[in-house]
Design an enzyme around this catalytic site. Structure first.
Site, PDB file in Angstrom:
ATOM      1  CE1 TYR A   1      -3.514   2.712   0.696  1.00 37.38           C
ATOM      2  CE2 TYR A   1      -2.192   3.284   2.615  1.00 37.38           C
ATOM      3  CZ  TYR A   1      -3.223   3.573   1.740  1.00 37.38           C
ATOM      4  OH  TYR A   1      -3.951   4.727   1.901  1.00 37.38           O
TER       5      TYR A   1
ATOM      6  CD  GLU B   1      -7.970   7.982   5.601  1.00 36.18           C
ATOM      7  OE1 GLU B   1      -8.040   7.959   6.844  1.00 36.18           O
ATOM      8  OE2 GLU B   1      -7.020   7.468   4.984  1.00 36.18           O
TER       9      GLU B   1
ATOM     10  CD1 TRP C   1      -3.945   2.115   6.207  1.00 40.15           C
ATOM     11  CD2 TRP C   1      -6.052   2.830   6.000  1.00 40.15           C
ATOM     12  NE1 TRP C   1      -4.296   2.036   4.879  1.00 40.15           N
ATOM     13  CE2 TRP C   1      -5.579   2.469   4.719  1.00 40.15           C
ATOM     14  CE3 TRP C   1      -7.349   3.299   6.125  1.00 40.15           C
ATOM     15  CZ2 TRP C   1      -6.354   2.573   3.571  1.00 40.15           C
ATOM     16  CZ3 TRP C   1      -8.137   3.406   4.975  1.00 40.15           C
ATOM     17  CH2 TRP C   1      -7.637   3.048   3.719  1.00 40.15           C
TER      18      TRP C   1
END
Length: 205
Positions: A26, A48, A56
């Site tokens: 990522y 988000e 996350w």
């Protein structure tokens, strides 16, 4: 700032890369590279907002589930969701089952359509808030910026929800509106080159 040395190639990267195996790809392929696709921008802002109060890693591991649940984050489709869809999503164990955040995504899809009608695209609007010269001493040391505060305020004024300045700053970091890779991170220069070559939507050449 300390960096993570990837054992596979011995190159320094942002320290958070060492937090989980899925972070490395990522980080190397997505985080910080400039994005002008409205669907991806809308998706990231929604994800988000779901991350608020969570990690996350949790959201990243559920990203494909979120995409399936929210019609690929096509905001024209999501804007049509009704109470039946909300109930469906609240029963979906593959996502974060938070009514307020689910309702916010549907609301924000409607606001996204309105914004595109006014501005031409989400990208053209969001990129007005690009941060071009961040203080390298502050890289990854801050949770907000004057730019994220301005964008957050503007979106809230237009009726968007769950778009506080911290959420918006994380969005800006990921979508390339600021290069927040650590100073010695091997990916920082790749992102810098991508941003230099990037044509900001709606901006004259």
């Amino acid at each position: 700032m300390s960096t993570y040395i990837d054992p596979s190639d011995q190159q320094p990267r942002c320290n958070w890369c060492g937090g989980a195996p899925e972070f490395l790809p990522y980080h190397d392929k997505e985080w910080g590279f400039p994005v002008d696709d409205d669907i991806r921008l809308f998706e990231k802002l929604c994800l988000e907002s779901f991350q608020s109060g969570l990690s996350w890693r949790t959201i990243l591991n559920k990203r494909e589930n979120f995409r399936a649940a929210f019609q690929g984050f096509d905001f024209h489709k999501v804007a049509q969701f009704n109470e039946q869809d909300i109930q469906r999503l609240l029963q979906d164990a593959g996502i974060i089952r938070h009514r307020g955040k689910i309702e916010a995504v549907i609301n924000n899809a409607k606001r996204a359509i309105e914004l595109v009608e006014r501005e031409g695209s989400l990208a053209a609007y969001f990129w007005r808030f690009e941060e071009t010269q961040p203080d390298t001493e502050q890289l990854q040391m801050r949770a907000t910026s004057t730019h994220s505060e301005a964008l957050s305020k503007a979106l809230k004024k237009q009726g968007w929800k769950f778009v506080g300045p911290t959420t918006v700053y994380a969005f800006m970091q990921a979508m390339g509106l600021v290069n927040d890779h650590a100073e010695h991170c091997v990916t920082r220069q790749q992102v810098a080159r991508a941003r230099a070559d990037f044509r900001v939507p709606g901006k004259a050449a």
